[in-house]
Write a protein that holds these residues in place. Structure first.
Motif, PDB file in Angstrom:
ATOM      1  N   ARG A 123       0.543 -66.253 -19.829  1.00 30.22           N
ATOM      2  CA  ARG A 123       1.573 -67.206 -19.433  1.00 30.22           C
ATOM      3  C   ARG A 123       2.815 -67.010 -20.279  1.00 30.22           C
ATOM      4  NH1 ARG A 123      -0.554 -72.788 -20.149  1.00 30.22           N
ATOM      5  NH2 ARG A 123       0.641 -73.001 -22.042  1.00 30.22           N
ATOM      6  N   PRO A 124       3.510 -65.916 -20.078  1.00 33.82           N
ATOM      7  CA  PRO A 124       4.669 -65.661 -20.914  1.00 33.82           C
ATOM      8  C   PRO A 124       5.825 -66.608 -20.615  1.00 33.82           C
ATOM      9  CG  PRO A 124       4.533 -64.025 -19.195  1.00 33.82           C
ATOM     10  CD  PRO A 124       3.318 -64.882 -19.070  1.00 33.82           C
ATOM     11  N   THR A 125       5.915 -67.052 -19.366  1.00 32.01           N
ATOM     12  CA  THR A 125       7.081 -67.841 -18.998  1.00 32.01           C
ATOM     13  C   THR A 125       7.168 -69.106 -19.837  1.00 32.01           C
ATOM     14  OG1 THR A 125       6.567 -67.058 -16.803  1.00 32.01           O
ATOM     15  CG2 THR A 125       8.307 -68.668 -16.998  1.00 32.01           C
ATOM     16  N   GLN A 126       6.049 -69.806 -19.908  1.00 30.45           N
ATOM     17  CA  GLN A 126       6.031 -71.041 -20.691  1.00 30.45           C
ATOM     18  C   GLN A 126       6.458 -70.762 -22.122  1.00 30.45           C
ATOM     19  OE1 GLN A 126       3.959 -70.165 -18.395  1.00 30.45           O
ATOM     20  NE2 GLN A 126       3.067 -71.904 -17.325  1.00 30.45           N
ATOM     21  N   GLY A 127       5.913 -69.679 -22.671  1.00 27.79           N
ATOM     22  CA  GLY A 127       6.220 -69.338 -24.051  1.00 27.79           C
ATOM     23  C   GLY A 127       7.685 -69.039 -24.234  1.00 27.79           C
ATOM     24  N   PHE A 128       8.255 -68.278 -23.321  1.00 29.69           N
ATOM     25  CA  PHE A 128       9.659 -67.889 -23.431  1.00 29.69           C
ATOM     26  C   PHE A 128      10.557 -69.119 -23.519  1.00 29.69           C
ATOM     27  CE2 PHE A 128      13.632 -66.473 -21.292  1.00 29.69           C
ATOM     28  CZ  PHE A 128      13.969 -65.441 -22.141  1.00 29.69           C
ATOM     29  N   PHE A 129      10.366 -70.034 -22.585  1.00 32.39           N
ATOM     30  CA  PHE A 129      11.260 -71.182 -22.578  1.00 32.39           C
ATOM     31  C   PHE A 129      10.959 -72.135 -23.726  1.00 32.39           C
ATOM     32  CE2 PHE A 129      11.486 -69.556 -18.260  1.00 32.39           C
ATOM     33  CZ  PHE A 129      12.850 -69.396 -18.169  1.00 32.39           C
ATOM     34  N   ALA A 130       9.689 -72.228 -24.081  1.00 27.31           N
ATOM     35  CA  ALA A 130       9.349 -73.081 -25.219  1.00 27.31           C
ATOM     36  C   ALA A 130       9.990 -72.545 -26.488  1.00 27.31           C
ATOM     37  CB  ALA A 130       7.831 -73.147 -25.380  1.00 27.31           C
ATOM     38  N   LEU A 131       9.958 -71.219 -26.648  1.00 31.10           N
ATOM     39  CA  LEU A 131      10.555 -70.639 -27.854  1.00 31.10           C
ATOM     40  C   LEU A 131      12.068 -70.883 -27.889  1.00 31.10           C
ATOM     41  CD1 LEU A 131       8.600 -67.285 -28.076  1.00 31.10           C
ATOM     42  CD2 LEU A 131       8.525 -69.152 -29.705  1.00 31.10           C
ATOM     43  N   ILE A 132      12.689 -70.743 -26.730  1.00 32.65           N
ATOM     44  CA  ILE A 132      14.142 -70.980 -26.704  1.00 32.65           C
ATOM     45  C   ILE A 132      14.444 -72.410 -27.127  1.00 32.65           C
ATOM     46  CG2 ILE A 132      16.125 -71.208 -25.164  1.00 32.65           C
ATOM     47  CD1 ILE A 132      15.154 -68.798 -23.676  1.00 32.65           C
ATOM     48  N   LEU A 133      13.679 -73.357 -26.584  1.00 29.50           N
ATOM     49  CA  LEU A 133      13.914 -74.757 -26.952  1.00 29.50           C
ATOM     50  C   LEU A 133      13.641 -74.977 -28.434  1.00 29.50           C
ATOM     51  CD1 LEU A 133      12.496 -76.647 -23.874  1.00 29.50           C
ATOM     52  CD2 LEU A 133      14.864 -76.376 -24.540  1.00 29.50           C
ATOM     53  N   MET A 134      12.627 -74.291 -28.924  1.00 31.08           N
ATOM     54  CA  MET A 134      12.286 -74.442 -30.348  1.00 31.08           C
ATOM     55  C   MET A 134      13.462 -73.969 -31.211  1.00 31.08           C
ATOM     56  SD  MET A 134       9.504 -75.675 -31.339  1.00 31.08           S
ATOM     57  CE  MET A 134       9.692 -76.481 -32.896  1.00 31.08           C
ATOM     58  N   VAL A 135      14.010 -72.826 -30.829  1.00 29.06           N
ATOM     59  CA  VAL A 135      15.172 -72.326 -31.573  1.00 29.06           C
ATOM     60  C   VAL A 135      16.306 -73.342 -31.512  1.00 29.06           C
ATOM     61  CG1 VAL A 135      16.936 -70.543 -31.645  1.00 29.06           C
ATOM     62  CG2 VAL A 135      14.577 -69.920 -31.254  1.00 29.06           C
ATOM     63  N   GLU A 136      16.510 -73.890 -30.328  1.00 32.99           N
ATOM     64  CA  GLU A 136      17.592 -74.870 -30.201  1.00 32.99           C
ATOM     65  C   GLU A 136      17.374 -76.020 -31.168  1.00 32.99           C
ATOM     66  OE1 GLU A 136      17.903 -76.960 -26.465  1.00 32.99           O
ATOM     67  OE2 GLU A 136      19.967 -77.535 -26.904  1.00 32.99           O
ATOM     68  N   ALA A 137      16.151 -76.532 -31.181  1.00 32.67           N
ATOM     69  CA  ALA A 137      15.863 -77.670 -32.060  1.00 32.67           C
ATOM     70  C   ALA A 137      16.169 -77.324 -33.511  1.00 32.67           C
ATOM     71  CB  ALA A 137      14.406 -78.079 -31.900  1.00 32.67           C
ATOM     72  N   MET A 138      15.713 -76.155 -33.922  1.00 34.00           N
ATOM     73  CA  MET A 138      15.904 -75.792 -35.326  1.00 34.00           C
ATOM     74  C   MET A 138      17.378 -75.569 -35.649  1.00 34.00           C
ATOM     75  SD  MET A 138      12.793 -73.251 -36.041  1.00 34.00           S
ATOM     76  CE  MET A 138      11.116 -73.729 -35.837  1.00 34.00           C
ATOM     77  N   VAL A 139      18.069 -74.921 -34.736  1.00 34.85           N
ATOM     78  CA  VAL A 139      19.489 -74.667 -35.010  1.00 34.85           C
ATOM     79  C   VAL A 139      20.246 -75.988 -35.108  1.00 34.85           C
ATOM     80  CG1 VAL A 139      21.576 -73.693 -34.033  1.00 34.85           C
ATOM     81  CG2 VAL A 139      19.495 -72.376 -34.019  1.00 34.85           C
ATOM     82  N   ILE A 140      19.967 -76.883 -34.166  1.00 35.20           N
ATOM     83  CA  ILE A 140      20.683 -78.155 -34.199  1.00 35.20           C
ATOM     84  C   ILE A 140      20.383 -78.890 -35.507  1.00 35.20           C
ATOM     85  CG2 ILE A 140      20.757 -80.443 -33.155  1.00 35.20           C
ATOM     86  CD1 ILE A 140      20.601 -79.174 -30.462  1.00 35.20           C
ATOM     87  N   LEU A 141      19.111 -78.890 -35.874  1.00 36.97           N
ATOM     88  CA  LEU A 141      18.752 -79.605 -37.097  1.00 36.97           C
ATOM     89  C   LEU A 141      19.400 -78.946 -38.316  1.00 36.97           C
ATOM     90  CD1 LEU A 141      17.138 -82.095 -37.633  1.00 36.97           C
ATOM     91  CD2 LEU A 141      15.164 -80.710 -38.170  1.00 36.97           C
ATOM     92  N   SER A 142      19.528 -77.630 -38.289  1.00 40.21           N
ATOM     93  CA  SER A 142      20.139 -76.988 -39.450  1.00 40.21           C
ATOM     94  C   SER A 142      21.633 -77.290 -39.517  1.00 40.21           C
ATOM     95  CB  SER A 142      19.892 -75.477 -39.422  1.00 40.21           C
ATOM     96  OG  SER A 142      20.627 -74.902 -38.375  1.00 40.21           O
ATOM     97  N   PHE A 143      22.264 -77.549 -38.374  1.00 44.79           N
ATOM     98  CA  PHE A 143      23.655 -77.968 -38.420  1.00 44.79           C
ATOM     99  C   PHE A 143      23.782 -79.391 -38.945  1.00 44.79           C
ATOM    100  CE2 PHE A 143      24.544 -74.846 -34.796  1.00 44.79           C
ATOM    101  CZ  PHE A 143      25.004 -73.896 -35.685  1.00 44.79           C
TER     102      PHE A 143
END
Lengths: 99, 275, 523, 630
Positions: free
Chosen positions: C117-137
């Protein structure tokens, strides 16, 4: 004599046990050496108990014995089953820990 | 045991006992790790443990001293011996080291560790010590004192170790117990199978046949003097603990013949002499 | 206790990531829609943050503070200044487009097993990056920031290494090897940077006794925290190194072309437009904020490196044969501008640098995503494999051109404003550097137009004759981005209003004043 | 009234937006929409002009401030317009000629399926050009400046499927970018010097800074002007730009965009006035380009490229005039406007010829067309007379004034510049006569096109003819109109004006001008009117061959910048891969090797690991003890 000497003895026994663990290949002997180390610790606990004048050290030593008993039971069981499978009790035969 | 709150030295009797038994204990420990045969190691260890029990007693830990003898020396060491027997009591380890540098590293580390440990003890130790007189007598004795602690302050630890013991026992059984997946063959079926296969229709030969020794680990000899492995029980065979005495037996036979020859010769000589 | 808006803004994509990952294998489309919805919800929250932020108010707003690791004085401390707000807005804006652009990038191949199930992983990872980037800002605690700075490498690593560009030359094994090379290179570079930063973070704690950015900066400002010159310089270098790797600054840049080349176009955008911004952002906030003296000390060297990045990146972009690597080198050149603007230490330079971060994100996204659409159609990343695309797919070519024009900072598109501000700000303090940096605008035109010419114009090549034009989904990605580019190009006020006060604060951190014009100075 | 200024820009911008975003459904009416918006802009321009005429000379400037474009502390760039006489002149020229060319394109581009887009780009150009001349600060001017560059790029490369067109477009943009670099550096210097870049404050404060600074600004502005106006050394793009559709060549590369450089210099008059060294450089650049363009124009057989050379040369005149200072500014602009009329007319004529000749551009394959295209012949002829400075036509008035002003510069410089301008006038007469003779006179040298169709020259449709006629009228009358309606007085409040003191009298100069013109025409007639023109170009002299190749300037560029740049980028790619990346990869490899060796410690024996644990414990104890001891 000061009871500290018991501690030195405990240290000595512990070290001998540890070296034994390192140099013996027979799993049973290795196990015995571990027991020796545990016993050395127990001696230290008992001595501490005496030196500090309370019984907590002895309680800990007691628990150590119980745990050691459990450990021996399981450990020997493992040795027996390994022996059954491989006809050997050498710890070096199980060298599968590298790629 | 003195009931002083603080003391600076133990009695000289205890000192003598310490030095004598301590030496023995260290020797026992060394023997444990140096003996080639596991059974000897086990015996040495048992000796050391008994000495430790004495030391416990000397340190005022009466309960522990007894437990040490009963549980450790009595039960645990017996367990060890039992397993040693199972694995092979005569098997002697080769003391040759196979891992390069292992022994030297081990000894070097051991020395360093020991010295550091001793240094630590020396660093931290105090001259005076409290003694157990008060503690032991607070609840009327050592056992009562321990009980008071175990069942109050350490009750949870106690319960948990209890659980641990049970688990260990069950675990050991699971580990060693082999589940029989099919019905065991009856004797009848076994004999029928033997007949079908056509091998060893009669019972297996006993080791005593043609044997010169009545030990179970020595194979009986065939008429030509070679050992018949079938005569040794399966367990020993698997362990490879068959003692091959064929050459020995043949040599013995030869010696016997020679001896009887001599005897007969001497007899003949005597006969001839008398004649 | 007020509503923890900042936490929620970061938490929504994080929770969304978990939910997306949990979608059953067969419900792939549902996972995509879920991810898109979550990213849109984050965008709404980011908009709320943007609106709630008062440019004239406190330096750090919407603050939250909770004790986290008491023994080391680590706190969960959030707060945003204008720069943070702008970058949060950028991140939240880009992610929906990245998701939309990567809609089919992680569809499982026909041959792969059902449980895969790569699709789920791909989008989950993107969202995860978003969360971390926003929090780091948002993080105003150095330790919290450090953890996020490092942690975002993990999802990025999997995004690069796990979901490569399906357009590759050579065998699948070869492509997989290159991909994993790129991913490992990305990880190692950034980990080394992070390691050095960790040492500096610990050093800072030893010196300052806590991790709070605001407290340390305040103590530095009012003199209650003295720092030996050499200590300050070492700590500065430790932080700067990590940020320079992430930004990336010459000569620590070589991971970027590999990573961007091998990753899918949306992930490449994620790297350069979002994640790398954390590096430049941190230079502004941590390097200048915590070590003003050391920053001034290091400025000449950094200016030189930034200039090298600008010219070198552009020249290498000209020499590339791979479309995505070309964009990567162009990005290196642009990061040179951003760093130049930050360390010029003028109001214009720093405002420009902040705007540049936002604008570069949008313009690169526009260019790279269109390039990605193109590449996915033809199945090749090599420039030489294209030609005459404008004839068969005029809309694609047009949007590609606009993306390219934004990259070369054409006036009227957003990047011009920021680039010019950086140049003016640099020139005001370092005229020679300003002039050298200006050559970047010629080189930018060169690589962009050469790319456009070779791919889009000329006679139509046989292989591209059947290329379809942009689809509705793709238009939905590109058109809003272009609209934003044009809007911010002619009316950047909403952004500058937010950024200006923050820049004033930074300028007072480093105790610098703009050089006053010659004529006024004479009076 | 000032609120209308934004509409000047807004109307064509809206047109461009509608056309470019409207999609296919506007294909059928797109050209009308485009023309309408351009015309709307012209109408607004006329209204503003009428209003302006009604005011006193010093009060004519209008300002409109829309909003702050870039508000950053200490840096305020306004979206604001300034409409004064100078801007007004340009507005009328751009929107007027622009509208005419829109009309022309309706016919010219009739068969192109992308006509709508073409009109969108044209509208975009008009908007950007108007923004350029209406801006009230340098940054906004820069916006328009790059905007026209973009429009020029799009329009040169309109036929993108032709590799030559795509290359030419790229080249034009790139060379222009070099110039833009100059403009942006100039703005940077202005900002650091004056703290602003709005025309008023900057131009008003030139007295407060050093001459060195002003010279630097001037030279940077000149660089910008060189790029946009195709002056040496940035002239190389203009010839190639002829790949674009002919209306584009007429509007952008003859009448309006290429004159933006002149606008820039005249607009910055106060700065240049205070930097005499820079002015000298300006005149030199103008003079060199003047001759350069003229010589190139003589050698080209491609009608559009010949005209492009001519454009270069004429703008050289303007730049030269602008470099002369207050005695020349007005005439530079005047020549700019008249040139806008006649050169646009010439290009449209050329387009009309090509339209009739299957898009053939080689003049050697024309000949005798005057009978087949009478209107084109007449309008082209009037433009021709205007450009060579036939007395009474527009070029005569404006060029004569520049030659006069060149002499009036004074000293040796004045003599040299005067001589150059006269020489230029002679060459202009020569090459334009050559174009005229080769195209419209002599016998037919028509060749079938690539598909084997022989050309059927015919007059172009009305939509093309009408703009040509109107422009011809402008070519004839504009000069006299300006001369007598007071163009000098009109512009003087903005640019300033000073009478030069020429060592030669005005009559002498005029006589000399006419004389060299006659010589030039005569020479050309001898060469091309009396003898038949060979279809295949003769080898020619060294100069001719060099001139055909743009005096080897392109070869120089190619050798130095293109080849050198290619080598540079290639070697940098290599360096990046082997050196920068190599260092890192080398480190990685050595670490890998080290770990390979360390890996042998992991022998898999539990006892071996136990030793390390044991040793580690010992070390820990040691460390603890040490810590206590310290």
């Amino acid at each position: 004599m000061n009871p500290v000497n018991y501690l030195y003895l405990a240290a000595l026994l512990f070290t001998i046990g540890a070296v034994g663990v390192l140099i013996r290949r027979n799993a049973i002997v290795v196990f015995m050496c571990v027991e020796l180390m545990l016993n050395a610790c127990n001696l230290a606990f008992v001595t501490f108990s005496r030196m500090h004048g309370n019984l907590d050290g002895q309680v800990i030593a007691f628990f150590t014995m119980v745990v050691a008993a459990a450990e021996v039971v399981v450990g020997l069981a493992i040795i027996v089953s390994v022996f059954r499978a491989r006809h050997s009790a050498s710890v070096d035969d199980a060298s599968l820990m590298k790629l | 045991m003195s009931a002083n709150l603080a003391a600076y030295a133990t009695s000289s009797g205890e000192a003598v006992q310490f030095w004598v038994l301590g030496t023995v204990a260290v020797v026992g420990a060394l023997c444990t790790i140096l003996m080639r045969r596991a059974v000897h190691s086990a015996l040495c260890l048992a000796g050391t443990m008994i000495i430790l029990a004495v030391f416990y007693l000397a340190n005022g830990a009466y309960f522990l001293g007894i437990v040490q003898i009963v549980v450790y020396t009595g039960a645990i060491m017996m367990l060890f011996l039992f397993v040693v027997m199972l694995v092979g009591v005569t098997a002697a380890d080769s003391l040759k080291e196979t891992i390069k540098g292992q022994r030297w590293w081990a000894v070097a580390c051991g020395l360093g560790f020991g010295i550091l440990l001793a240094a630590g003890i020396g660093n931290a130790s105090v001259k005076e010590f409290a003694g157990l007189g008060v503690a032991n007598s607070a609840h009327g004795g050592n056992v009562e004192g321990l009980a008071a602690l175990i069942f109050t302050k350490y009750v949870f630890a106690f319960e948990i170790t209890g659980a641990l013991l049970i688990t260990a026992a069950v675990g050991a059984m699971v580990l060693t117990h082999r589940e029989r997946t099919e019905r065991a063959a009856t004797q009848r079926e076994l004999s029928e199978q033997r007949v079908r296969e056509g091998t060893h229709v009669p019972p297996l030969p006993a080791p005593g046949v043609y044997a010169r020794h009545n030990a179970v680990d020595i194979a009986g000899l065939l008429p030509d003097g070679t050992p018949a492995e079938l005569t040794v029980m399966q367990t020993l065979r698997k362990r490879g603990q068959i003692r091959d005495v064929s050459t020995e037996a043949l040599a013995d036979l030869k010696a016997l013949e020679q001896r009887s020859e001599e005897r007969l010769g001497r007899d003949r000589d005597e006969e001839e002499a008398t004649r | 206790m007020s509503f923890p808006l900042l936490t929620v803004t970061a938490a929504v994509p994080a929770v969304g990531a978990i939910l997306t990952a949990a979608v059953p294998a067969a419900r792939r489309t549902a996972a995509k829609w879920l991810a898109l919805l979550v990213s849109l919800a984050t965008l709404v929250l980011a908009a709320v943050v943007f609106v709630r932020f008062e440019p004239g108010g406190e330096r750090y707003q919407l603050t939250e503070s909770h004790s986290w690791i008491k023994d080391f004085g680590v706190r969960y401390e959030l707060g945003v200044d204008g720069i943070g707000v702008a970058l949060i807005a950028l991140t939240a804006l880009l992610i929906p487009f990245i998701i939309l652009a990567g809609w089919h990038d992680a569809d499982p191949l026909e041959t792969s097993s059902k449980r895969w199930r790569p699709t789920q992983g791909f989008f989950a990872l993107i969202l995860m990056v978003e969360a971390m980037v926003i929090l780091s800002f948002e993080a105003t605690d150095v330790f919290l920031f450090y953890i996020l700075f490092e942690a975002m490498l993990i999802p990025m690593y999997f995004l690069i290494g796990g979901f490569g560009d399906r357009a590759h030359t050579g065998s699948d094994e070869n492509a997989a090897a290159q991909r994993s090379y790129a991913a490992v290179k990305f990880l190692l570079y950034n980990l080394v940077g992070g390691l050095i930063m960790l040492a500096a973070v610990i050093g800072l704690y030893v010196v300052a006794g806590n991790f709070s950015l605001t407290e340390i900066a305040e103590a530095r400002a009012n003199g209650s925290l003295e720092m030996a010159t050499s200590t300050e310089r070492w700590l500065f270098l430790g932080f700067f190194f990590a940020f320079a790797v992430k930004a990336p600054l010459w000569p620590l840049h070589t991971w970027l072309p590999n990573a961007m080349g091998e990753a899918t176009a949306p992930v490449a955008v994620l790297i350069t437009a979002v994640v790398d911004k954390v590096g430049t952002f941190a230079m502004l906030r941590f390097c200048l904020g915590l070590f003003p003296e050391a920053s001034k000390w290091a400025t000449p060297a950094i200016i030189v490196l930034a200039l090298i990045s600008i010219v070198y990146g552009a020249l290498l972009a000209v020499g590339q044969r791979d479309i995505k690597r070309l964009v990567a080198y162009a990005s290196i050149s642009h990061f040179g501008f951003i760093i130049l603007g930050i360390f010029a230490m003028t109001t214009q330079g720093q405002s420009g640098a902040t705007l540049y971060m936002v604008n570069h994100g949008i313009s690169t996204a526009a260019l790279m995503l269109v390039a990605g659409f193109l590449i996915s159609r033809r199945g090749s990343r090599l420039i030489a494999d294209y030609g005459g695309v404008q004839k068969v797919a005029p809309v694609l070519a047009g949007t590609f051109l606009i993306g390219g024009l934004a990259t070369l900072s054409l006036p009227g598109l957003a990047p011009f404003v920021s680039e010019f501000l950086v140049l003016v700000g640099t020139y005001a303090r370092y005229p020679v550097a300003g002039v050298i940096a200006t050559t970047g605008i010629v080189l930018a035109a060169l690589y962009t137009l050469v790319l456009y010419q070779r791919t889009m114009t000329g006679p139509v090549k046989e292989e591209v004759r059947e290329l379809p034009d942009l689809r509705v989904r793709e238009l939905a990605v590109v058109v809003p981005l272009i609209a934003v580019l044009i809007f911010l190009g002619v009316f950047p006020k909403p952004l500058t209003d937010v950024v200006n006060p923050a820049v004033q604060h930074t300028m007072s951190d480093v105790q610098q004043k703009d050089p006053s014009p010659e004529v006024e100075a004479a009076k | 009234m000032e609120n209308l200024i934004a509409l000047l820009v807004g109307a064509p911008l809206l047109g461009a937006a509608v056309l470019l975003l409207g999609g296919r459904r506007l294909d059928r009416v797109g050209h009308w929409i485009g023309t309408l918006f351009a015309a709307a802009s012209f109408a607004i321009g006329l209204a503003l002009f009428a209003d302006m005429l009604g005011k006193s000379a010093d009060d004519r400037a209008l300002y409109q401030r829309l909003y702050t474009w870039i508000p950053v502390e200490g840096f305020q760039a306004d979206m604001a317009f300034q409409l004064d006489q100078l801007s007004m002149t340009f507005v009328l020229l751009i929107s007027g000629v622009g509208t005419l060319i829109h009309v022309y394109s309706i016919g010219y581009m009739e068969h192109d399926e992308r006509r709508r887009r073409f009109f969108g780009y044209l509208n975009l150009f008009v908007a950007a050009m108007l923004l350029l001349v209406l801006a009230d600060n340098y940054l906004l001017l820069y916006f328009g400046w790059e905007g026209v560059g973009l429009a020029s790029y799009l329009l040169i490369g309109f036929w993108q499927h032709k590799p030559a067109a795509a290359t030419a477009a790229k080249k034009a943009f790139l060379v222009n970018r070099v110039g833009d670099m100059g403009l942006s550096i100039a703005i940077m210097i202005m900002f650091t010097t004056f703290g602003t870049f709005t025309f008023g404050p900057v131009l008003g404060a030139t007295g407060e800074t050093s001459e060195g600074t002003l010279t630097a600004i001037s030279l940077m502005l000149l660089l910008a002007a060189c790029g946009k106006s195709a002056q040496v050394p940035l002239q190389s793009w203009l010839g190639d730009a002829m790949e674009g559709p002919t209306p584009v060549s007429a509007l952008i590369h003859a009448a309006t965009m290429v004159t933006a450089g002149v606008y820039l210099i005249v607009r910055s008059a106060d700065i240049f006035n205070a930097a005499p060294d820079a002015q000298l450089v300006v005149t030199v650049v103008g003079a060199v380009t003047l001759l350069f363009g003229a010589i190139v124009g003589c050698a080209k057989d491609d009608i559009k490229k010949a005209l492009a050379g001519s454009t270069m040369s004429q703008i050289g005149y303007m730049i030269l005039a602008a470099g002369l200072g207050p005695i020349g500014y007005v005439f530079a602009i005047m020549h700019l406007v008249t040139h806008g009329f006649f050169k646009a007319g010439l290009f449209l004529g050329a387009g009309s010829v090509m339209h009739g000749m299957n898009d053939e551009v080689d003049m050697r394959k024309y000949g005798g067309l005057r009978k087949y295209m009478p209107v084109t012949f007449v309008t082209f002829g009037l433009g021709y007379l205007a450009i060579i400075g036939f007395p009474g036509l527009s070029g005569f008035f404006s060029k004569d004034k520049i030659i006069e002003a060149a002499f009036a510069k004074g000293g040796t410089e004045g003599w040299i510049l005067g001589a150059v301008t006269l020489l230029g006038a002679a060459i202009t007469a020569y090459y334009m006569t050559r174009v005229m003779l080769m195209t419209f006179f002599g016998e037919k040298r028509w060749q079938p096109d690539a598909d084997g169709n022989p050309p059927h020259p015919h007059e172009s449709p009305k939509s093309m003819v009408v703009p040509m006629v109107l422009l011809a009228v402008g070519s004839v009358a504009a000069g006299a109109f300006f001369e007598f309606a007071g163009f000098v007085e009109w512009l003087e409040p903005v640019t300033g004006f000073a009478h030069g003191h020429s060592p030669l009298s005005a009559a002498t100069v005029t006589t000399a001008t006419v004389a060299v013109m006659v010589i030039g025409v005569g020479l050309a007639y001898v060469q091309y009117g009396r003898k038949p023109v060979p279809v295949v170009a003769p080898r020619g002299s060294l100069l001719t061959r060099a001139a055909r190749r743009d005096l080897l300037q392109d070869d120089f560029n190619h050798a130095v910048f293109v080849r050198g740049g290619t080598h540079l980028t290639r070697s940098l790619v290599y360096v990046d891969h082997t050196l920068v990346d190599g260092v890192v990869n080398g480190t990685a490899a050595s670490v890998g090797g080290l770990s390979g060796r360390l890996r042998k410690l992991q022998n898999g024996y539990a006892r071996s690991y136990a030793v390390s644990m044991f040793g580690g414990t010992a070390v820990l104890i040691a460390a603890t003890l040490l810590m206590r001891a310290v």
